[in-house]
Scaffold this motif. Structure first.
Motif, PDB file in Angstrom:
ATOM      1  N   TYR A   6       3.090 -40.171  -3.132  1.00 26.23           N
ATOM      2  CA  TYR A   6       2.196 -39.715  -2.068  1.00 26.23           C
ATOM      3  C   TYR A   6       3.005 -38.772  -1.191  1.00 26.23           C
ATOM      4  CZ  TYR A   6      -1.156 -40.529   1.847  1.00 26.23           C
ATOM      5  OH  TYR A   6      -2.077 -40.421   2.869  1.00 26.23           O
ATOM      6  N   LEU A   7       2.611 -37.505  -1.161  1.00 27.30           N
ATOM      7  CA  LEU A   7       3.440 -36.461  -0.568  1.00 27.30           C
ATOM      8  C   LEU A   7       2.777 -35.843   0.654  1.00 27.30           C
ATOM      9  CD1 LEU A   7       5.929 -34.524  -0.817  1.00 27.30           C
ATOM     10  CD2 LEU A   7       4.494 -33.092  -2.295  1.00 27.30           C
ATOM     11  N   ARG A  37      -4.686 -48.323 -13.654  1.00 27.85           N
ATOM     12  CA  ARG A  37      -4.367 -48.987 -12.392  1.00 27.85           C
ATOM     13  C   ARG A  37      -5.179 -48.376 -11.254  1.00 27.85           C
ATOM     14  NH1 ARG A  37       0.298 -52.258 -12.584  1.00 27.85           N
ATOM     15  NH2 ARG A  37       1.238 -52.233 -14.678  1.00 27.85           N
ATOM     16  N   ILE A  38      -5.621 -49.248 -10.360  1.00 31.05           N
ATOM     17  CA  ILE A  38      -6.383 -48.840  -9.183  1.00 31.05           C
ATOM     18  C   ILE A  38      -5.505 -49.048  -7.957  1.00 31.05           C
ATOM     19  CG2 ILE A  38      -8.467 -49.235  -7.808  1.00 31.05           C
ATOM     20  CD1 ILE A  38      -9.807 -50.283 -10.363  1.00 31.05           C
ATOM     21  N   TRP A  39      -5.423 -48.028  -7.120  1.00 30.91           N
ATOM     22  CA  TRP A  39      -4.520 -48.023  -5.980  1.00 30.91           C
ATOM     23  C   TRP A  39      -5.272 -47.716  -4.694  1.00 30.91           C
ATOM     24  CZ3 TRP A  39       0.513 -48.851  -7.805  1.00 30.91           C
ATOM     25  CH2 TRP A  39       0.747 -48.509  -9.152  1.00 30.91           C
ATOM     26  N   ASP A  40      -4.636 -48.027  -3.581  1.00 30.82           N
ATOM     27  CA  ASP A  40      -5.093 -47.610  -2.262  1.00 30.82           C
ATOM     28  C   ASP A  40      -3.934 -46.867  -1.610  1.00 30.82           C
ATOM     29  OD1 ASP A  40      -5.603 -47.661   0.671  1.00 30.82           O
ATOM     30  OD2 ASP A  40      -7.335 -48.880   0.103  1.00 30.82           O
ATOM     31  N   LEU A  41      -4.213 -45.697  -1.053  1.00 21.83           N
ATOM     32  CA  LEU A  41      -3.148 -44.898  -0.461  1.00 21.83           C
ATOM     33  C   LEU A  41      -2.332 -45.671   0.571  1.00 21.83           C
ATOM     34  CD1 LEU A  41      -4.920 -41.454   0.151  1.00 21.83           C
ATOM     35  CD2 LEU A  41      -3.088 -41.916  -1.482  1.00 21.83           C
ATOM     36  N   GLY A  54       4.589 -49.114 -11.174  1.00 19.82           N
ATOM     37  CA  GLY A  54       3.901 -50.026 -12.080  1.00 19.82           C
ATOM     38  C   GLY A  54       3.770 -49.462 -13.479  1.00 19.82           C
ATOM     39  N   HIS A  55       3.458 -48.175 -13.591  1.00 22.07           N
ATOM     40  CA  HIS A  55       3.359 -47.566 -14.913  1.00 22.07           C
ATOM     41  C   HIS A  55       4.747 -47.433 -15.540  1.00 22.07           C
ATOM     42  CE1 HIS A  55      -0.871 -46.779 -15.032  1.00 22.07           C
ATOM     43  NE2 HIS A  55      -0.859 -46.031 -13.952  1.00 22.07           N
ATOM     44  N   THR A  56       4.810 -47.677 -16.833  1.00 18.32           N
ATOM     45  CA  THR A  56       6.084 -47.617 -17.542  1.00 18.32           C
ATOM     46  C   THR A  56       6.148 -46.482 -18.557  1.00 18.32           C
ATOM     47  OG1 THR A  56       5.265 -49.222 -19.176  1.00 18.32           O
ATOM     48  CG2 THR A  56       6.465 -50.091 -17.267  1.00 18.32           C
ATOM     49  N   LYS A  57       5.046 -45.732 -18.675  1.00 11.44           N
ATOM     50  CA  LYS A  57       5.019 -44.546 -19.519  1.00 11.44           C
ATOM     51  C   LYS A  57       4.234 -43.450 -18.807  1.00 11.44           C
ATOM     52  CE  LYS A  57       5.571 -46.764 -24.045  1.00 11.44           C
ATOM     53  NZ  LYS A  57       5.000 -46.917 -25.419  1.00 11.44           N
ATOM     54  N   LYS A  58       4.175 -42.294 -19.397  1.00  8.55           N
ATOM     55  CA  LYS A  58       3.582 -41.111 -18.771  1.00  8.55           C
ATOM     56  C   LYS A  58       2.153 -41.358 -18.311  1.00  8.55           C
ATOM     57  CE  LYS A  58       2.474 -36.254 -19.678  1.00  8.55           C
ATOM     58  NZ  LYS A  58       2.542 -35.136 -20.652  1.00  8.55           N
ATOM     59  N   VAL A  59       1.835 -40.919 -17.098  1.00  5.98           N
ATOM     60  CA  VAL A  59       0.465 -40.948 -16.585  1.00  5.98           C
ATOM     61  C   VAL A  59      -0.268 -39.728 -17.125  1.00  5.98           C
ATOM     62  CG1 VAL A  59      -0.971 -40.777 -14.507  1.00  5.98           C
ATOM     63  CG2 VAL A  59       1.063 -42.235 -14.510  1.00  5.98           C
ATOM     64  N   VAL A  60      -1.400 -39.955 -17.783  1.00  5.00           N
ATOM     65  CA  VAL A  60      -2.127 -38.865 -18.431  1.00  5.00           C
ATOM     66  C   VAL A  60      -3.458 -38.559 -17.766  1.00  5.00           C
ATOM     67  CG1 VAL A  60      -1.031 -39.213 -20.670  1.00  5.00           C
ATOM     68  CG2 VAL A  60      -3.118 -40.472 -20.118  1.00  5.00           C
ATOM     69  N   SER A  61      -3.855 -39.381 -16.791  1.00  6.69           N
ATOM     70  CA  SER A  61      -5.113 -39.144 -16.086  1.00  6.69           C
ATOM     71  C   SER A  61      -4.968 -39.667 -14.663  1.00  6.69           C
ATOM     72  CB  SER A  61      -6.270 -39.847 -16.807  1.00  6.69           C
ATOM     73  OG  SER A  61      -7.521 -39.511 -16.249  1.00  6.69           O
ATOM     74  N   LEU A  62      -5.425 -38.868 -13.683  1.00 12.33           N
ATOM     75  CA  LEU A  62      -5.275 -39.217 -12.270  1.00 12.33           C
ATOM     76  C   LEU A  62      -6.529 -38.754 -11.537  1.00 12.33           C
ATOM     77  CD1 LEU A  62      -3.323 -40.294 -10.062  1.00 12.33           C
ATOM     78  CD2 LEU A  62      -2.437 -37.959  -9.860  1.00 12.33           C
ATOM     79  N   SER A  63      -7.154 -39.676 -10.798  1.00  5.19           N
ATOM     80  CA  SER A  63      -8.433 -39.368 -10.158  1.00  5.19           C
ATOM     81  C   SER A  63      -8.494 -39.978  -8.770  1.00  5.19           C
ATOM     82  CB  SER A  63      -9.590 -39.899 -11.014  1.00  5.19           C
ATOM     83  OG  SER A  63     -10.841 -39.681 -10.397  1.00  5.19           O
ATOM     84  N   MET A  64      -8.864 -39.171  -7.786  1.00  2.66           N
ATOM     85  CA  MET A  64      -9.023 -39.638  -6.409  1.00  2.66           C
ATOM     86  C   MET A  64     -10.491 -39.958  -6.143  1.00  2.66           C
ATOM     87  SD  MET A  64      -7.561 -40.258  -3.461  1.00  2.66           S
ATOM     88  CE  MET A  64      -5.948 -39.585  -3.904  1.00  2.66           C
ATOM     89  N   SER A  65     -10.745 -41.081  -5.478  1.00  2.00           N
ATOM     90  CA  SER A  65     -12.111 -41.450  -5.133  1.00  2.00           C
ATOM     91  C   SER A  65     -12.747 -40.375  -4.255  1.00  2.00           C
ATOM     92  CB  SER A  65     -12.138 -42.789  -4.397  1.00  2.00           C
ATOM     93  OG  SER A  65     -13.417 -43.020  -3.818  1.00  2.00           O
ATOM     94  N   PRO A  66     -14.017 -40.062  -4.478  1.00  4.81           N
ATOM     95  CA  PRO A  66     -14.680 -39.065  -3.620  1.00  4.81           C
ATOM     96  C   PRO A  66     -15.099 -39.614  -2.262  1.00  4.81           C
ATOM     97  CG  PRO A  66     -16.210 -39.876  -5.274  1.00  4.81           C
ATOM     98  CD  PRO A  66     -14.870 -40.490  -5.599  1.00  4.81           C
ATOM     99  N   VAL A  67     -14.971 -40.932  -2.050  1.00  5.48           N
ATOM    100  CA  VAL A  67     -15.516 -41.530  -0.822  1.00  5.48           C
ATOM    101  C   VAL A  67     -14.504 -42.272   0.044  1.00  5.48           C
ATOM    102  CG1 VAL A  67     -17.846 -41.711  -1.777  1.00  5.48           C
ATOM    103  CG2 VAL A  67     -16.249 -43.624  -2.044  1.00  5.48           C
ATOM    104  N   ASP A  68     -13.354 -42.674  -0.517  1.00  7.50           N
ATOM    105  CA  ASP A  68     -12.398 -43.435   0.283  1.00  7.50           C
ATOM    106  C   ASP A  68     -10.974 -43.152  -0.176  1.00  7.50           C
ATOM    107  OD1 ASP A  68     -11.973 -45.006  -2.022  1.00  7.50           O
ATOM    108  OD2 ASP A  68     -13.459 -46.489  -1.401  1.00  7.50           O
ATOM    109  N   ASP A  69     -10.025 -43.990   0.255  1.00  9.23           N
ATOM    110  CA  ASP A  69      -8.613 -43.742  -0.013  1.00  9.23           C
ATOM    111  C   ASP A  69      -8.102 -44.405  -1.291  1.00  9.23           C
ATOM    112  OD1 ASP A  69      -8.129 -42.096   2.164  1.00  9.23           O
ATOM    113  OD2 ASP A  69      -7.711 -43.768   3.512  1.00  9.23           O
ATOM    114  N   THR A  70      -8.979 -44.794  -2.181  1.00 14.35           N
ATOM    115  CA  THR A  70      -8.534 -45.363  -3.449  1.00 14.35           C
ATOM    116  C   THR A  70      -8.399 -44.265  -4.499  1.00 14.35           C
ATOM    117  OG1 THR A  70     -10.791 -45.874  -4.190  1.00 14.35           O
ATOM    118  CG2 THR A  70      -9.619 -47.578  -2.953  1.00 14.35           C
ATOM    119  N   PHE A  71      -7.560 -44.526  -5.481  1.00 14.50           N
ATOM    120  CA  PHE A  71      -7.425 -43.605  -6.608  1.00 14.50           C
ATOM    121  C   PHE A  71      -7.056 -44.398  -7.851  1.00 14.50           C
ATOM    122  CE2 PHE A  71      -3.246 -43.844  -4.678  1.00 14.50           C
ATOM    123  CZ  PHE A  71      -2.338 -43.746  -5.713  1.00 14.50           C
TER     124      PHE A  71
END
Length: 317
Positions: free
Chosen positions: A91-92, A132-136, A105-122
């Protein structure tokens, strides 16, 4: 914003930027459409001013590298995946180039990344067979899905209520975000494309269809409710087997895709027919293509970045 055929055919390059020395692998517009951010293999993160048509700032992630990058809801922060040290997400803060938080948490390359259109989850999906589901606001993973397939792509619907998972390049599963642990509420199996993988998945802005990108010669459009195949977009070139981004126009009427021939290929989402090919001085495969959510502006990238506007459009000076 409503696009029609002759307006799409009139798109011309208004600006070309050459800040990068290597392949641009990810781009994203801010929610207000005022800026665009890009990441590239030379570890640079470049921000562009879409209103003025200018290069705004360049920063670097030398220590961790940068691959996929997404704006958060604040136009001065972004989340990106890493190419060095480990496969954490970061988070930059863009105005001072400082990391706010790491998501491990991920142990190999992340190939897809998506930010929620409504809140701080991604959400993120990885070659480690997890989503994996995250909160900023927290470094801890808020949910994890263990998959049986080797590769998955993931994205939110426009309302941020459900998400879709493309699995094993043949299955789309739909989940309710609030009860994803109970399993998908719908699943569609599609014919497999021989010799290629699904590399991207996007809901149309109106939420009615799902666009599936591949590293092959086909792009798929399916009904978002029943999974019925609607169109298969072909005619672009991918002779290198690389991920080529495909994107909707904001009115959901057109689909734009990059191509290894340096062109932008455009189809009607309603008929499936090719509308036109847009020509630029891209010197390599056009891997990234996105339409600005607020302005009549298209962006495409290979090792350089191009801004496209219709003939006579004055949004980019």
């Amino acid at each position: 914003m409503k696009l029609i055929d002759h307006v799409v055919r009139s798109f011309k390059v208004a600006k070309v930027f050459r800040e990068n020395t290597d392949r641009i692998n990810s781009i994203d517009f801010s929610r207000n459409g005022e800026t665009l951010i890009s990441s590239s293999d030379d570890e640079s993160i470049v921000i562009y001013d879409c209103e003025r048509g200018t290069h705004k700032r360049t920063t670097h992630s030398k220590k961790y590298g940068v691959d996929l990058i997404r704006y958060t809801h604040a136009a001065n922060t972004a989340v990106h995946s890493s190419t060095k040290v480990d496969d954490s997400l970061r988070y930059l803060s863009l105005h001072d180039n400082k990391f706010i938080r790491y998501y491990q948490g991920h142990t190999k390359k992340v190939v897809s990344l998506s930010m929620s259109p409504v809140d701080d989850t991604f959400m993120s999906s990885s070659l480690d067979k997890t989503i994996r589901i995250w909160d900023l606001r927290s470094p801890n993973c808020h949910g994890v899905m263990h998959l049986t397939g080797s590769r998955s792509v993931v994205n939110y619907d426009p309302e941020g209520l459900i998400f879709a998972v493309g699995l094993n390049s043949e299955m789309v599963k739909l989940y309710d975000l609030k009860s994803f642990d109970k399993g998908p509420f719908n699943a569609f199996k599609l014919p497999q494309d021989k010799g290629c993988d699904w590399t991207g998945l996007k809901f149309s802005p109106d939420g009615k269809t799902i666009l599936i990108s591949t590293n092959g010669h086909n792009i798929h459009l399916i009904d978002a409710f029943q999974g019925t195949p609607l169109h298969e977009f072909t005619g672009h070139v991918n002779n290198k087997g690389i991920p080529l981004e495909a994107s909707f126009s904001p009115d959901s009427q057109f689909v734009f895709s990059g191509s290894t021939d340096g062109k932008i290929h455009v189809w009607s989402a309603e008929t499936g027919l090719k509308t036109c090919e847009l020509f630029c001085d891209h010197t390599g495969p056009v891997q990234c293509v996105q339409f600005n959510p607020k302005y009549m502006l298209l962006a495409s990238a290979c090792t350089n970045m191009a801004f496209w506007v219709p003939t006579g459009e004055n949004d980019v000076n």
